[in-house]
Design an enzyme around this catalytic site. Structure first.
Site, PDB file in Angstrom:
ATOM      1  N   ASP A  31       0.859  -1.194   0.000  1.00 58.07           N
ATOM      2  CA  ASP A  31       0.000   0.000   0.000  1.00 58.07           C
ATOM      3  C   ASP A  31       0.889   1.236   0.000  1.00 58.07           C
ATOM      4  O   ASP A  31       1.910   1.266   0.685  1.00 58.07           O
ATOM      5  CB  ASP A  31      -0.893  -0.003   1.255  1.00 58.07           C
ATOM      6  CG  ASP A  31      -2.133   0.860   1.090  1.00 58.07           C
ATOM      7  OD1 ASP A  31      -3.245   0.314   1.155  1.00 58.07           O
ATOM      8  OD2 ASP A  31      -1.980   2.101   0.911  1.00 58.07           O
ATOM      9  N   ASN A  32       0.497   2.257  -0.746  1.00 62.86           N
ATOM     10  CA  ASN A  32       1.319   3.484  -0.754  1.00 62.86           C
ATOM     11  C   ASN A  32       0.902   4.462   0.340  1.00 62.86           C
ATOM     12  O   ASN A  32       1.501   5.536   0.479  1.00 62.86           O
ATOM     13  CB  ASN A  32       1.295   4.171  -2.132  1.00 62.86           C
ATOM     14  CG  ASN A  32      -0.078   4.721  -2.484  1.00 62.86           C
ATOM     15  OD1 ASN A  32      -1.026   4.600  -1.711  1.00 62.86           O
ATOM     16  ND2 ASN A  32      -0.190   5.306  -3.654  1.00 62.86           N
ATOM     17  N   LEU A  33      -0.129   4.091   1.100  1.00 60.16           N
ATOM     18  CA  LEU A  33      -0.611   4.892   2.236  1.00 60.16           C
ATOM     19  C   LEU A  33      -1.125   6.269   1.810  1.00 60.16           C
ATOM     20  O   LEU A  33      -1.279   7.156   2.644  1.00 60.16           O
ATOM     21  CB  LEU A  33       0.456   5.028   3.339  1.00 60.16           C
ATOM     22  CG  LEU A  33       0.948   3.698   3.911  1.00 60.16           C
ATOM     23  CD1 LEU A  33       1.998   3.949   5.000  1.00 60.16           C
ATOM     24  CD2 LEU A  33      -0.215   2.869   4.488  1.00 60.16           C
ATOM     25  N   SER A 116     -16.889  -3.867  -9.106  1.00 61.59           N
ATOM     26  CA  SER A 116     -17.900  -2.963  -8.563  1.00 61.59           C
ATOM     27  C   SER A 116     -19.228  -3.118  -9.278  1.00 61.59           C
ATOM     28  O   SER A 116     -19.273  -3.450 -10.472  1.00 61.59           O
ATOM     29  CB  SER A 116     -17.394  -1.538  -8.742  1.00 61.59           C
ATOM     30  OG  SER A 116     -18.420  -0.616  -8.518  1.00 61.59           O
ATOM     31  N   TYR A 140     -14.942   5.364 -13.846  1.00 64.16           N
ATOM     32  CA  TYR A 140     -14.567   4.388 -12.812  1.00 64.16           C
ATOM     33  C   TYR A 140     -15.071   2.999 -13.201  1.00 64.16           C
ATOM     34  O   TYR A 140     -14.314   2.022 -13.197  1.00 64.16           O
ATOM     35  CB  TYR A 140     -15.169   4.823 -11.466  1.00 64.16           C
ATOM     36  CG  TYR A 140     -15.099   3.766 -10.400  1.00 64.16           C
ATOM     37  CD1 TYR A 140     -13.885   3.388  -9.853  1.00 64.16           C
ATOM     38  CD2 TYR A 140     -16.267   3.139  -9.944  1.00 64.16           C
ATOM     39  CE1 TYR A 140     -13.824   2.406  -8.878  1.00 64.16           C
ATOM     40  CE2 TYR A 140     -16.210   2.171  -8.961  1.00 64.16           C
ATOM     41  CZ  TYR A 140     -14.988   1.801  -8.442  1.00 64.16           C
ATOM     42  OH  TYR A 140     -14.918   0.825  -7.480  1.00 64.16           O
ATOM     43  N   LYS A 144     -12.984  -0.613 -14.250  1.00 63.50           N
ATOM     44  CA  LYS A 144     -13.195  -1.894 -13.563  1.00 63.50           C
ATOM     45  C   LYS A 144     -13.621  -2.972 -14.555  1.00 63.50           C
ATOM     46  O   LYS A 144     -13.157  -4.119 -14.502  1.00 63.50           O
ATOM     47  CB  LYS A 144     -14.256  -1.727 -12.463  1.00 63.50           C
ATOM     48  CG  LYS A 144     -13.788  -0.904 -11.281  1.00 63.50           C
ATOM     49  CD  LYS A 144     -12.797  -1.685 -10.441  1.00 63.50           C
ATOM     50  CE  LYS A 144     -12.186  -0.879  -9.326  1.00 63.50           C
ATOM     51  NZ  LYS A 144     -11.169  -1.626  -8.561  1.00 63.50           N
ATOM     52  N   ASN A 169     -22.403  -1.295  -2.064  1.00 61.43           N
ATOM     53  CA  ASN A 169     -21.857  -0.178  -1.276  1.00 61.43           C
ATOM     54  C   ASN A 169     -21.337  -0.633   0.081  1.00 61.43           C
ATOM     55  O   ASN A 169     -22.130  -0.980   0.964  1.00 61.43           O
ATOM     56  CB  ASN A 169     -22.917   0.908  -1.113  1.00 61.43           C
ATOM     57  CG  ASN A 169     -23.111   1.678  -2.410  1.00 61.43           C
ATOM     58  OD1 ASN A 169     -23.458   1.089  -3.442  1.00 61.43           O
ATOM     59  ND2 ASN A 169     -22.861   2.965  -2.391  1.00 61.43           N
ATOM     60  N   HIS A 188     -18.145   9.633   0.542  1.00 62.59           N
ATOM     61  CA  HIS A 188     -19.194   8.619   0.633  1.00 62.59           C
ATOM     62  C   HIS A 188     -20.307   9.032   1.584  1.00 62.59           C
ATOM     63  O   HIS A 188     -20.074   9.674   2.602  1.00 62.59           O
ATOM     64  CB  HIS A 188     -18.593   7.276   1.059  1.00 62.59           C
ATOM     65  CG  HIS A 188     -17.682   6.707   0.012  1.00 62.59           C
ATOM     66  ND1 HIS A 188     -16.314   6.850   0.066  1.00 62.59           N
ATOM     67  CD2 HIS A 188     -17.953   6.048  -1.130  1.00 62.59           C
ATOM     68  CE1 HIS A 188     -15.782   6.281  -1.005  1.00 62.59           C
ATOM     69  NE2 HIS A 188     -16.750   5.787  -1.746  1.00 62.59           N
ATOM     70  N   ARG A 220     -29.253   2.399  -3.154  1.00 55.84           N
ATOM     71  CA  ARG A 220     -28.053   1.562  -3.173  1.00 55.84           C
ATOM     72  C   ARG A 220     -28.207   0.399  -2.195  1.00 55.84           C
ATOM     73  O   ARG A 220     -28.983   0.471  -1.237  1.00 55.84           O
ATOM     74  CB  ARG A 220     -26.815   2.380  -2.760  1.00 55.84           C
ATOM     75  CG  ARG A 220     -26.456   3.507  -3.732  1.00 55.84           C
ATOM     76  CD  ARG A 220     -25.876   2.963  -5.028  1.00 55.84           C
ATOM     77  NE  ARG A 220     -25.495   4.008  -5.960  1.00 55.84           N
ATOM     78  CZ  ARG A 220     -26.312   4.540  -6.862  1.00 55.84           C
ATOM     79  NH1 ARG A 220     -27.573   4.148  -6.939  1.00 55.84           N
ATOM     80  NH2 ARG A 220     -25.880   5.453  -7.698  1.00 55.84           N
ATOM     81  N   GLY A 282     -22.755  10.565 -13.265  1.00 52.86           N
ATOM     82  CA  GLY A 282     -22.317   9.165 -13.255  1.00 52.86           C
ATOM     83  C   GLY A 282     -23.072   8.262 -12.299  1.00 52.86           C
ATOM     84  O   GLY A 282     -22.731   7.086 -12.164  1.00 52.86           O
TER      85      GLY A 282
END
Ligand code: UDP
Length: 327
Positions: A31-33, A116, A140, A144, A169, A188, A220, A282
């Site tokens: 992970d690049n954090l 997703s 997005y 995916k 979600n 979110h 959702r 979107g």
């Protein structure tokens, strides 16, 4: 199994890492954090690095004798993907394709991909089954879906199996309140509603009140992050060479934006100040999973099977960590 988890310090990733470790797997978190949090994963499991640094990843695959990869690392804001598609294609597609090819070259036989419900676009039937048409309506979702296609082509040509999990979600937090949702910037609905209830932001904006839904706001399917985590472990067990698996992960029930806000008010006992705004580009009106396939084929079931149960855990997290991982 020795598993590399990219993006494992992020929201869904960190809950999955915890579940995998509890089940005896050897986990390397990459992970690049930038969006992930150091405190969300055990220090000894974490390798800090960038997905674009493919040689670093390759080295980890070899040195840690990785047998399976779970690939979470991605950008995941629908709105931002509309305004900055290049960022999404580069991170979610180009870097992911590089990783996939190194997996092939290193003989990795199991790959789990974070996909997703955004790959379905505006669904033609609800609840949405896995074989529904996939016509994303935002960049997005396009990124995916493109990677899902690459996985299918690789599995057809090489001794390799994959499972793509199409999350609906994600919401909620670990039952003990120790890890939870903390994005910067936060976009979110669920965490924003809690922050508004706590007075940390002035209000939540409802994005669109003229959708063709019962109350005019988007619907959702909210699923607990720990239930998403268990789906990954089950997927790993199921994948065999040549597997081309795809499962929705949701509860099969939809809640509107207004219903989510009302549920946050009920859980917290606090008022959530709301403003009505225009639609967000979107956003399809309704996304609700058919989760029959994952239930039948993987034996998956949701431990948290109501919005209330999911939000209870989120509320514990927001109360104990009012500044997220910053406190
Ligand atoms: N939403 C909203 N206000 C916000 C954030 C989100 O009305 O400040 C709506 C959004 O339009 C969508 C739903 O809440 O219909 C869930 O959005 P979120 O960004 O939480 O997740 P997504 O569906 O994009 O994965």
């Amino acid at each position: 199994m020795r598993i590399l988890v990219t993006g494992g310090a992020g929201y869904i990733g960190s809950h999955t890492v915890r579940h995998l470790l509890a089940n005896g797997h050897e986990v390397t978190v990459f992970d690049n954090l930038e969006y992930g949090h150091r405190q969300a994963v055990p220090a000894e499991a974490l390798v800090v690095g960038n997905l674009r640094d493919i040689d670093h990843l390759d080295q980890l695959l070899v040195v840690n004798r990785i047998e399976a990869v779970i690939h979470f690392a991605a950008l995941a804001s629908v709105g931002e993907s509309v305004t900055n598609p290049a960022k999404y294609y580069t991170n979610n597609l180009i870097y992911s394709l590089q990783l996939l090819d190194r997996c092939r070259r290193n003989g990795i036989q199991k790959f789990v991909f974070s996909s997703s419900c955004a790959t379905y676009g505006e669904p033609t039937q609800v609840p949405i089954p896995e074989d529904a048409p996939q016509n994303p309506v935002n960049p997005y979702g396009h990124t995916k879906l493109a990677f899902e296609r690459a996985l299918a082509d690789y599995a057809a040509a090489h001794p390799f199996g994959f499972c793509t999990l199409r999350y609906f979600n994600a919401a909620g937090a670990a039952a003990d309140g120790s890890i939870g949702e903390d994005h910067t910037p936060e976009t979110h609905l669920v965490p924003l509603a809690f922050r508004a209830a706590q007075g940390k932001i002035p209000h939540v904006t409802v994005f669109g009140t003229d959708y063709p839904t019962p109350d005019g706001t988007c619907v959702r399917d909210y699923v607990h992050v720990d239930d998403l985590a268990t789906a990954h472990a089950l997927a790993l067990d199921k994948i065999a060479p040549g597997s081309k698996l795809a499962y929705n992960v949701g509860l099969g029930r939809g809640y509107s934006v207004r219903e989510v806000i009302a549920a946050v008010e009920a859980v917290t006992g606090l008022k959530v100040p709301v403003k009505e705004g225009p639609r967000r580009a979107g956003d399809p009106p309704v996304l609700v999973a058919s989760a029959d396939k994952i239930r039948h084929e993987l034996g998956w079931s949701a431990k948290y099977d109501s919005l209330r149960a999911i939000l209870d855990t989120a509320w514990r997290w927001h109360q104990s960590h009012p500044n997220g991982f910053g406190e």
